[in-house]
Design an enzyme around this catalytic site. Structure first.
Site, PDB file in Angstrom:
ATOM      1  N   GLU A  45      28.699 -14.105  17.673  1.00  0.00           N
ATOM      2  CA  GLU A  45      27.714 -13.369  18.478  1.00  0.00           C
ATOM      3  C   GLU A  45      28.429 -12.496  19.512  1.00  0.00           C
ATOM      4  O   GLU A  45      29.318 -12.971  20.246  1.00  0.00           O
ATOM      5  CB  GLU A  45      26.762 -14.352  19.185  1.00  0.00           C
ATOM      6  CG  GLU A  45      25.748 -13.611  20.058  1.00  0.00           C
ATOM      7  CD  GLU A  45      24.601 -14.463  20.573  1.00  0.00           C
ATOM      8  OE1 GLU A  45      24.486 -15.639  20.185  1.00  0.00           O
ATOM      9  OE2 GLU A  45      23.807 -13.924  21.369  1.00  0.00           O
TER      10      GLU A  45
ATOM     11  N   ASP B 115      18.897 -24.541  14.561  1.00  0.00           N
ATOM     12  CA  ASP B 115      19.770 -24.608  15.735  1.00  0.00           C
ATOM     13  C   ASP B 115      19.673 -25.991  16.366  1.00  0.00           C
ATOM     14  O   ASP B 115      18.568 -26.509  16.565  1.00  0.00           O
ATOM     15  CB  ASP B 115      19.268 -23.587  16.766  1.00  0.00           C
ATOM     16  CG  ASP B 115      20.358 -22.657  17.241  1.00  0.00           C
ATOM     17  OD1 ASP B 115      21.546 -22.914  16.954  1.00  0.00           O
ATOM     18  OD2 ASP B 115      20.015 -21.653  17.886  1.00  0.00           O
TER      19      ASP B 115
ATOM     20  N   ASP C  12      17.442 -21.449  18.861  1.00  0.00           N
ATOM     21  CA  ASP C  12      16.935 -21.946  20.149  1.00  0.00           C
ATOM     22  C   ASP C  12      16.517 -20.777  21.045  1.00  0.00           C
ATOM     23  O   ASP C  12      16.014 -20.973  22.155  1.00  0.00           O
ATOM     24  CB  ASP C  12      17.945 -22.876  20.840  1.00  0.00           C
ATOM     25  CG  ASP C  12      19.272 -22.196  21.128  1.00  0.00           C
ATOM     26  OD1 ASP C  12      19.431 -21.008  20.788  1.00  0.00           O
ATOM     27  OD2 ASP C  12      20.163 -22.866  21.695  1.00  0.00           O
ATOM     28  N   SER C  13      16.664 -19.545  20.530  1.00  0.00           N
ATOM     29  CA  SER C  13      16.083 -18.382  21.205  1.00  0.00           C
ATOM     30  C   SER C  13      14.559 -18.511  21.252  1.00  0.00           C
ATOM     31  O   SER C  13      13.888 -17.742  21.940  1.00  0.00           O
ATOM     32  CB  SER C  13      16.486 -17.080  20.503  1.00  0.00           C
ATOM     33  OG  SER C  13      16.237 -17.160  19.117  1.00  0.00           O
TER      34      SER C  13
HETATM   35  O1  KIV Z   1      19.083 -18.789  18.865  1.00  0.00           O
HETATM   36  C1  KIV Z   1      19.329 -17.731  18.278  1.00  0.00           C
HETATM   37  O2  KIV Z   1      18.454 -16.932  17.959  1.00  0.00           O
HETATM   38  C2  KIV Z   1      20.722 -17.443  17.968  1.00  0.00           C
HETATM   39  C3  KIV Z   1      21.057 -16.059  17.511  1.00  0.00           C
HETATM   40  C4  KIV Z   1      20.951 -15.121  18.633  1.00  0.00           C
HETATM   41  C5  KIV Z   1      22.364 -16.015  16.839  1.00  0.00           C
HETATM   42  O3  KIV Z   1      21.549 -18.277  18.116  1.00  0.00           O
END
Ligand code: KIV
Length: 288
Positions: free
Chosen positions: A191, A92, A53-54
């Site tokens: 994390e 995610d 979700d990044s």
């Molecule tokens: O959303 C993401 O990219 C993540 C990573 C930073 C672990 O959850």
């Protein structure tokens, strides 16, 4: 192709992740949000891709990960799946999609799995998520339990800070990891925690542990790809420098601007030609 490049030739599965834990092979994982990049990553031999979700930050420009919706995350995960059919694709679950009730969480996770074709879902867990993880495991879904810094809780955290830096909070993360294992989680993600914490989690559980700024004991490591490629404004300290791809891209973009400005583009080789007779007819016709 560089001599180091070894494309993924067979499907990387949860069993391969488990085997890596046993035999000590470290698993590289990168975030990925689109078909084209997924294809390149598979060709480069990246076995595991996280549709994080990044995407909210690096694709859509938000300050937090909270705004991305479930339908959007499903589309991104499906695109990555199509680009990298052999990779282990982890999707995610976005903020709000697995909260409120276990039944709602199970329904949304099943939608994600069915519509995206991902191999695993990732959820940011607190102790209260044990029941959800259990239900999902009973339904046959591989769940990666994300602990340590949980960006979706930014409202409570009041900012992004590393976690597990006191003995009590380190112990709480270890306890939570054991709870998640008992609940049926397939893997863990830690994390932004000190290496001692991930070392203890590795010792106290039998699950594959992926680290994101969590030190060398983890069985695999994930970073936000754009951070490693120099495409974001700030590279977190734990992210390796994988090259200045931003500079390469900017060079290519300005080359395009320049070639159009000079008239160098489009050249004859960039143009579609008519058959000679049709061209003659057309040009003659245009004289009337
Ligand atoms: O959303 C993401 O990219 C993540 C990573 C930073 C672990 O959850």
């Amino acid at each position: 192709m560089s001599p180091m490049t070894r494309p993924l030739t067979s499907k990387f599965s949860l069993n391969d992740l488990r085997a890596a834990r046993k035999n000590g092979t470290k698993v590289p994982m990168l975030t990925c949000y689109d078909f084209t990049t997924a294809r390149l990553m598979q060709e480069a031999g990246v076995p595991a891709l996280l549709v994080g979700d990044s995407a909210a930050n690096v694709v859509f420009g938000h300050d937090t990960t909270l705004p991305v919706s479930l339908p959007l995350m499903m589309e991104l995960a499906a695109a990555v799946r199509r680009g990298a059919p052999s990779a282990f694709v982890v999707a995610d679950m976005p903020f709000g999609s697995y909260h409120g009730s276990v039944a709602k969480g199970v329904k949304n996770v099943c939608r994600m799995v069915q519509l995206s074709g991902c191999d695993c879902v990732k959820i940011e867990v607190a102790a209260s998520h044990g029941r959800l993880v259990r239900e999902l495991a009973d339904a046959g879904v591989a769940v990666m339990a994300h602990m340590g810094l949980r960006p979706q809780t930014v409202g409570l955290l009041g900012g992004y800070k590393s976690q597990g830096r006191t003995a009590d909070s380190a112990e709480a993360i270890v306890e939570l990891s054991m709870k998640m294992e008992r609940a049926g989680a397939a893997a863990l993600l830690l994390e932004a925690v000190p290496p001692e914490v991930s070392q203890r989690v590795v010792e106290q559980t039998e699950l594959p542990v992926i680290g994101c700024g969590a030190g060398p004991a983890c069985h695999g490591h994930v970073i936000v790809t754009q951070d490693g490629l120099g495409m974001t404004t700030h590279r977190p300290r734990f992210v390796p420098d994988l090259g200045d791809v931003a500079a390469k891209l900017k060079e290519a973009f300005s080359l395009y601007v320049e070639r159009i400005a000079t008239g160098e583009y489009p050249a004859p080789e960039h143009q579609y030609q008519m058959p000679a007779d049709e061209k003659a007819k057309f040009l003659a016709g245009s004289e009337f």
